[in-house]
Motif scaffolding. Structure first.
Motif, PDB file in Angstrom:
ATOM      1  N   ALA A 290     -16.545  54.559  -4.430  1.00 20.40           N
ATOM      2  CA  ALA A 290     -15.262  54.728  -5.108  1.00 20.40           C
ATOM      3  C   ALA A 290     -14.432  55.823  -4.441  1.00 20.40           C
ATOM      4  CB  ALA A 290     -15.487  55.057  -6.585  1.00 20.40           C
ATOM      5  N   ALA A 291     -15.076  56.909  -4.007  1.00 20.95           N
ATOM      6  CA  ALA A 291     -14.360  58.001  -3.350  1.00 20.95           C
ATOM      7  C   ALA A 291     -13.723  57.526  -2.045  1.00 20.95           C
ATOM      8  CB  ALA A 291     -15.313  59.161  -3.081  1.00 20.95           C
ATOM      9  N   ILE A 292     -14.465  56.739  -1.270  1.00 18.23           N
ATOM     10  CA  ILE A 292     -13.931  56.230  -0.005  1.00 18.23           C
ATOM     11  C   ILE A 292     -12.779  55.260  -0.263  1.00 18.23           C
ATOM     12  CG2 ILE A 292     -14.475  54.839   2.034  1.00 18.23           C
ATOM     13  CD1 ILE A 292     -17.328  55.983   1.870  1.00 18.23           C
ATOM     14  N   ALA A 293     -12.971  54.354  -1.234  1.00 19.74           N
ATOM     15  CA  ALA A 293     -11.934  53.361  -1.538  1.00 19.74           C
ATOM     16  C   ALA A 293     -10.669  54.043  -2.057  1.00 19.74           C
ATOM     17  CB  ALA A 293     -12.459  52.360  -2.560  1.00 19.74           C
ATOM     18  N   LEU A 294     -10.849  55.019  -2.947  1.00 22.35           N
ATOM     19  CA  LEU A 294      -9.688  55.719  -3.502  1.00 22.35           C
ATOM     20  C   LEU A 294      -8.996  56.557  -2.441  1.00 22.35           C
ATOM     21  CD1 LEU A 294      -8.294  55.919  -6.237  1.00 22.35           C
ATOM     22  CD2 LEU A 294      -9.675  57.933  -6.742  1.00 22.35           C
ATOM     23  N   PHE A 295      -9.770  57.161  -1.555  1.00 21.83           N
ATOM     24  CA  PHE A 295      -9.182  57.924  -0.447  1.00 21.83           C
ATOM     25  C   PHE A 295      -8.311  57.032   0.431  1.00 21.83           C
ATOM     26  CE2 PHE A 295      -9.588  58.790   4.112  1.00 21.83           C
ATOM     27  CZ  PHE A 295      -8.926  60.003   4.194  1.00 21.83           C
ATOM     28  N   LEU A 296      -8.822  55.866   0.810  1.00 17.48           N
ATOM     29  CA  LEU A 296      -8.066  54.960   1.673  1.00 17.48           C
ATOM     30  C   LEU A 296      -6.804  54.462   0.979  1.00 17.48           C
ATOM     31  CD1 LEU A 296     -11.001  52.885   3.228  1.00 17.48           C
ATOM     32  CD2 LEU A 296      -9.660  54.698   4.317  1.00 17.48           C
ATOM     33  N   TYR A 297      -6.926  54.170  -0.311  1.00 21.58           N
ATOM     34  CA  TYR A 297      -5.766  53.672  -1.046  1.00 21.58           C
ATOM     35  C   TYR A 297      -4.684  54.741  -1.165  1.00 21.58           C
ATOM     36  CZ  TYR A 297      -2.854  52.008  -4.855  1.00 21.58           C
ATOM     37  OH  TYR A 297      -1.776  51.636  -5.618  1.00 21.58           O
ATOM     38  N   LEU A 298      -5.063  55.949  -1.550  1.00 20.83           N
ATOM     39  CA  LEU A 298      -4.083  57.019  -1.692  1.00 20.83           C
ATOM     40  C   LEU A 298      -3.479  57.413  -0.348  1.00 20.83           C
ATOM     41  CD1 LEU A 298      -5.958  59.248  -4.296  1.00 20.83           C
ATOM     42  CD2 LEU A 298      -3.889  57.899  -4.691  1.00 20.83           C
ATOM     43  N   LEU A 299      -4.280  57.346   0.712  1.00 24.80           N
ATOM     44  CA  LEU A 299      -3.754  57.631   2.045  1.00 24.80           C
ATOM     45  C   LEU A 299      -2.725  56.584   2.445  1.00 24.80           C
ATOM     46  CD1 LEU A 299      -3.879  59.400   4.575  1.00 24.80           C
ATOM     47  CD2 LEU A 299      -5.721  57.934   5.418  1.00 24.80           C
ATOM     48  N   TYR A 300      -3.007  55.336   2.125  1.00 27.09           N
ATOM     49  CA  TYR A 300      -2.060  54.247   2.384  1.00 27.09           C
ATOM     50  C   TYR A 300      -0.768  54.489   1.606  1.00 27.09           C
ATOM     51  CZ  TYR A 300      -1.005  49.362   3.658  1.00 27.09           C
ATOM     52  OH  TYR A 300      -0.460  48.226   4.192  1.00 27.09           O
ATOM     53  N   PHE A 301      -0.911  54.872   0.337  1.00 22.77           N
ATOM     54  CA  PHE A 301       0.250  55.148  -0.515  1.00 22.77           C
ATOM     55  C   PHE A 301       1.088  56.281   0.088  1.00 22.77           C
ATOM     56  CE2 PHE A 301       2.705  56.858  -3.915  1.00 22.77           C
ATOM     57  CZ  PHE A 301       2.866  55.856  -4.858  1.00 22.77           C
ATOM     58  N   ALA A 302       0.428  57.379   0.438  1.00 23.79           N
ATOM     59  CA  ALA A 302       1.139  58.537   0.971  1.00 23.79           C
ATOM     60  C   ALA A 302       1.796  58.224   2.308  1.00 23.79           C
ATOM     61  CB  ALA A 302       0.165  59.708   1.119  1.00 23.79           C
ATOM     62  N   TYR A 303       1.077  57.532   3.178  1.00 25.39           N
ATOM     63  CA  TYR A 303       1.606  57.230   4.512  1.00 25.39           C
ATOM     64  C   TYR A 303       2.819  56.316   4.415  1.00 25.39           C
ATOM     65  CZ  TYR A 303       1.721  55.797   9.400  1.00 25.39           C
ATOM     66  OH  TYR A 303       2.115  55.552  10.695  1.00 25.39           O
ATOM     67  N   SER A 304       2.749  55.312   3.548  1.00 28.54           N
ATOM     68  CA  SER A 304       3.872  54.405   3.380  1.00 28.54           C
ATOM     69  C   SER A 304       5.104  55.140   2.869  1.00 28.54           C
ATOM     70  CB  SER A 304       3.490  53.276   2.412  1.00 28.54           C
ATOM     71  OG  SER A 304       4.555  52.362   2.250  1.00 28.54           O
ATOM     72  N   SER A 305       4.904  56.047   1.907  1.00 29.09           N
ATOM     73  CA  SER A 305       6.020  56.843   1.377  1.00 29.09           C
ATOM     74  C   SER A 305       6.609  57.744   2.453  1.00 29.09           C
ATOM     75  CB  SER A 305       5.543  57.688   0.194  1.00 29.09           C
ATOM     76  OG  SER A 305       5.049  56.893  -0.846  1.00 29.09           O
ATOM     77  N   LEU A 306       5.728  58.389   3.214  1.00 30.30           N
ATOM     78  CA  LEU A 306       6.183  59.320   4.243  1.00 30.30           C
ATOM     79  C   LEU A 306       6.972  58.599   5.332  1.00 30.30           C
ATOM     80  CD1 LEU A 306       6.089  62.228   5.334  1.00 30.30           C
ATOM     81  CD2 LEU A 306       3.936  61.642   6.471  1.00 30.30           C
ATOM     82  N   ILE A 307       6.478  57.453   5.783  1.00 27.11           N
ATOM     83  CA  ILE A 307       7.163  56.711   6.843  1.00 27.11           C
ATOM     84  C   ILE A 307       8.499  56.171   6.346  1.00 27.11           C
ATOM     85  CG2 ILE A 307       7.058  54.645   8.291  1.00 27.11           C
ATOM     86  CD1 ILE A 307       5.361  56.997   9.261  1.00 27.11           C
TER      87      ILE A 307
END
Length: 366
Positions: free
Chosen positions: A88-105
């Protein structure tokens, strides 16, 4: 992230963090996307999506109430073992990173298009990451205070969107559901997209000062998100003609061009510059919670080093590759599918599984 009192956040801070993530950068193109899928009935899709989001949010609260002082990772570890928590930690990390990266770009591309056309996208990302580090390095409580300040400084935005209504044509909204429910249902996935971000409750829940009001707080947060999205979408619908709205990539910005002041020539440029504060709520909390996930995996006592490494990876990676506007739209469409699975399907499925486990344990004890 520590469970100590100094890291507790108030209900208002949680509302503003959650709403900030939901209405950050994604709402600018929302009127166009909803119109392309549902026509001028896209506002109906938003209301239906709000109802679905409230149900999913309450499911998360119900799940987290089983372990009030722990996050989702602690809950899954206690029920399914350490490997369930790590997965769950790995999955949530990847999802939140995707969320943050998409917002930042997306923020970078909008800033380059409207504010700094002569500046490279990489330098814009660096300029955005510096205040990100300053805000997030001090912990979740400081992020909550930053959200409060951002909310206070953004109170003027709804009043600005009232000005284009003097040239509104309300007949653009008619007929309501003129083509039936098929276009409205086609707009539902994209309506759900603008509510993504509430899954951060899986991590933020134990840091709420008043957990008894968690259900009320998350409902208020999602309702505030609905009102903001609905308001901006309706303004764009009644100002632009049905043939015109689809020609703008970010109609929520273009609608501001009608506003004229003697002392300001282009109000939309000032709007974007000030709206960068709200943009930042799309990636600052998400990146910090990414650091929390990696910190939880390693068992360390502080997320600061993890956060520094994460920002360094983003800065170095952006030097070699930055998606174009078209590529970022493809990333967002993929994120939509992933987000519906993570934030809508998973909480309901997890709640059902926990309910079944309780039923089985009661039968064994009977």
């Amino acid at each position: 992230m520590s469970g100590s009192a100094k890291n507790k956040i108030t209900s208002l801070q949680y509302i503003l963090i959650n709403t900030g993530m939901q209405v950050s950068v994604f709402f600018l193109a929302l009127p166009r996307i909803l119109f392309e899928e549902a026509g001028t009935d896209g506002w109906i899709s938003l209301i239906i999506c709000w109802f679905i989001t409230v149900l999913a949010s309450l499911a998360i609260i119900k799940v987290m109430s089983r372990q009030p002082e722990g996050t989702l990772l602690d809950l899954l570890t206690s029920y399914g073992g350490k490997w369930a928590g790590r997965a769950a930690a790995i999955a949530l990390f990847l999802y939140l990173l995707y969320f943050a990266y998409s917002s930042l770009i997306q923020t970078t591309l909008i800033t380059k298009e409207w504010l700094l056309p002569q500046t490279s996208a990489y330098l814009i990302i660096l300029m955005l990451l510096i205040p990100t580090y300053v805000v997030a390095i001090s912990g979740i409580r400081v992020i909550g205070r930053y959200a409060e300040i951002t909310g206070l400084l953004s109170l003027w935005i709804p009043f600005v969107y009232l000005l284009p209504l003097k040239e509104a044509h309300w007949l653009h909204l008619l007929p309501i559901a003129g083509e039936g429910w098929r276009p409205i249902s086609a707009g539902l996935p994209f309506g759900l997209y603008c509510f993504l971000g509430f899954a951060t409750t899986f991590i933020l829940y134990p840091y709420l000062q008043n957990k008894r009001q968690a259900s009320k707080v998350i409902t208020i947060s999602n309702t505030l998100t609905l009102l903001l999205h609905l308001f901006v979408t309706m303004v764009c619908y009644v100002y632009f003609s049905p043939d015109e709205i689809a020609t703008y990539n970010e109609p929520a910005i273009n609608v501001l061009r009608v506003i004229e002041f003697k002392f300001v020539e282009r109000i939309e440029v000032i709007f974007i510059a000030l709206y960068l504060l709200i943009f930042s709520l799309g990636w600052i909390p998400a990146l910090y919670m990414c650091a929390y996930c990696t910190n939880w995996l390693t068992g360390m006592q502080s997320e600061r080093n993890h956060f520094r490494v994460l920002l360094l990876i983003l800065a170095v990676g952006s030097y070699f590759y930055i998606p174009t506007l078209h590529q970022n739209e493809n990333l967002e469409r993929l994120f939509l599918r992933v987000g519906i699975g993570v934030e809508y399907a998973f909480p309901l499925l997890l709640l059902m599984c926990l309910w079944l486990l309780d039923r089985l344990s009661r039968r064994k004890n009977a």
